[in-house]
Design a protein around this motif. Structure first.
Motif, PDB file in Angstrom:
ATOM      1  N   PRO A  68       0.805  -1.230   0.000  1.00  0.00           N
ATOM      2  CA  PRO A  68       0.000   0.000   0.000  1.00  0.00           C
ATOM      3  C   PRO A  68       0.837   1.280   0.000  1.00  0.00           C
ATOM      4  O   PRO A  68       0.374   2.316  -0.475  1.00  0.00           O
ATOM      5  CB  PRO A  68      -0.823  -0.116   1.288  1.00  0.00           C
ATOM      6  N   LYS A  69       2.064   1.232   0.498  1.00  0.00           N
ATOM      7  CA  LYS A  69       2.924   2.430   0.497  1.00  0.00           C
ATOM      8  C   LYS A  69       3.379   2.786  -0.918  1.00  0.00           C
ATOM      9  O   LYS A  69       3.781   3.920  -1.176  1.00  0.00           O
ATOM     10  CB  LYS A  69       4.128   2.239   1.425  1.00  0.00           C
ATOM     11  N   TRP A 126      -4.073  -3.753  -1.762  1.00  0.00           N
ATOM     12  CA  TRP A 126      -5.098  -3.017  -0.993  1.00  0.00           C
ATOM     13  C   TRP A 126      -5.571  -1.841  -1.828  1.00  0.00           C
ATOM     14  O   TRP A 126      -4.769  -1.195  -2.497  1.00  0.00           O
ATOM     15  CB  TRP A 126      -4.441  -2.542   0.323  1.00  0.00           C
ATOM     16  N   THR A 143      -4.217   3.793  -0.098  1.00  0.00           N
ATOM     17  CA  THR A 143      -2.810   4.173  -0.108  1.00  0.00           C
ATOM     18  C   THR A 143      -2.343   4.388   1.327  1.00  0.00           C
ATOM     19  O   THR A 143      -3.010   5.094   2.089  1.00  0.00           O
ATOM     20  CB  THR A 143      -2.600   5.477  -0.906  1.00  0.00           C
ATOM     21  N   GLN A 144      -1.241   3.771   1.687  1.00  0.00           N
ATOM     22  CA  GLN A 144      -0.716   3.937   3.045  1.00  0.00           C
ATOM     23  C   GLN A 144      -0.448   5.403   3.341  1.00  0.00           C
ATOM     24  O   GLN A 144       0.112   6.129   2.521  1.00  0.00           O
ATOM     25  CB  GLN A 144       0.581   3.126   3.188  1.00  0.00           C
TER      26      GLN A 144
END
Length: 287
Positions: free
Chosen positions: A84-85, A114, A117-118
Motif C-alpha cells: 500500500p505504500k 489493498w 494508499t498507506q
C-alpha cells in the motif's frame, strides 16, 4: 510429481487450486523449512507480498529447493503483491523491488494488495487515481512479461467495477477473505460476470473457525480435521485457497483435501454460518 488440481485463469495459464500462504513467515530458516515441506506435500503455488518482508528469503529458498526436488522455475506458481505504500506513482518502484527481491526472472501473479494508499485516509479522493496509476504500471510490466498475470486483493464490488471500466487488461485474480462466515456472494458474482478468478485467503478465519462447533461436527463425522473441512468447502466450490502455516505436519495435512468430498448436507451446514463476519482487513470504506 504434483497432481494438485488447478484453475484456468483468463490469461490461459493454470493456477494450482491450493497454495502455501506465507504471511507472518519471516526469516530464512522458517521460510526454507515451510517451502521444503510444501514442495514435498505437492504444493506448487506460493503466495507472498512486499509487506510480508519475506520475498528475498522465498526467492533464495526456491533457488536451493527446486533443484533438490527435481523441479524447475516453470513448475511453481509464485504470487506477490504491491505494498500500500507504493500505491500510485511509486508502483513501478514497488513492483521492480518485488521482482528484484524474489530474483526468479518473473512473477506468475502480481496483485495490488489493498485499494487504499498507506498514509492516506480511506476517504481521500486521491485513492481512485492512485489505484488506476498502479494498475496501468502493472499492465506495462505484464506486457513486458515480467508479471505473467496481474490482479487485485481486498477489492470490493465497487472497486472491481471501477477497475473493469478503465483497464486495458482485466485482472486475472481477486484475492479476498472467504470462509463459511463470509461467503462474499456479491463479490463472487461480480468476478464470475467479468471472468476473474475468485481466490480465498484466511479460509480458517484466523484459526477461529477450526473451533467452531458446526465445523468441528462436520469434521468429526467425516474423519477429517476442521482445517481440512474448511479448505475442502472452498475448493469443492472451485475456489483456490492459500492456507498458511510454518508447521511441516500442518502444511502436509492442509494439502490432504483432494481425497474426500463433503456431502451436500455438510456443504449447506457450513454455508448457513454466513453472517458477513470479517476477521481481516475491511476495505468497504476505501473510496
Amino acid at each position: 510429481m504434483s497432481t494438485t488440481p488447478s484453475v484456468l485463469l483468463n490469461t490461459g495459464v493454470e493456477m494450482p487450486i491450493i497454495g502455501l500462504g506465507t504471511y507472518k513467515l519471516v526469516g530464512p530458516e522458517d521460510v526454507y523449512q515451510a517451502v521444503d515441506a510444501a514442495l514435498v506435500a505437492g504444493y506448487r503455488s506460493i503466495d507472498s507480498a512486499a509487506v510480508y518482508r519475506n520475498e528475498a528469503d522465498l526467492g533464495r529458498a526456491l533457488k536451493e529447493l527446486l533443484p533438490k526436488h527435481g523441479l524447475g522455475r516453470e513448475d511453481v506458481f509464485i504470487t506477490s503483491k504491491l505494498g500500500p505504500k507504493d500505491q500510485g506513482e511509486r508502483a513501478i518502484e514497488g513492483a521492480l523491488q518485488s521482482l528484484s527481491q524474489l530474483d526468479l526472472g518473473y512473477i506468475d501473479l502480481y496483485l495490488i494488495h489493498w485499494p487504499g494508499t498507506q498514509g492516506m485516509d480511506v476517504t481521500d479522493q486521491r485513492n481512485p487515481g492512485n489505484r488506476a496509476q498502479s494498475w496501468s504500471t502493472l499492465e506495462e510490466l505484464h506486457a513486458q512479461g515480467k508479471l505473467r498475470a496481474i490482479g487485485v486483493s481486498n477489492y470490493t464490488p465497487a472497486h472491481m467495477k471501477e477497475l473493469m471500466q478503465s483497464c486495458r487488461i482485466p485482472p486475472a485474480v481477486l484475492q479476498v477473505e472467504f470462509h463459511p462466515q463470509l461467503c462474499q456472494t456479491e463479490l463472487r458474482n461480480v468476478c464470475q460476470e467479468y471472468g476473474v478468478c475468485f481466490q480465498s485467503y484466511s479460509s480458517l478465519g484466523k484459526g477461529e473457525l477450526v473451533i467452531n462447533p458446526v465445523v468441528m461436527e462436520v469434521a468429526k463425522n467425516c474423519g477429517r480435521t476442521p482445517a481440512q473441512v474448511l479448505l475442502r468447502w472452498a475448493v469443492q466450490q472451485g475456489i483456490p485457497v492459500l492456507p498458511k502455516s510454518s508447521n511441516p505436519d500442518r502444511i502436509k495435512d492442509n494439502a490432504r483435501i483432494f481425497d474426500f468430498t463433503l456431502s451436500d448436507a455438510d456443504m449447506d451446514k457450513l454455508l448457513a454460518l454466513d453472517c458477513g463476519h470479517k476477521y481481516c482487513w475491511d476495505a468497504s470504506q476505501v473510496v
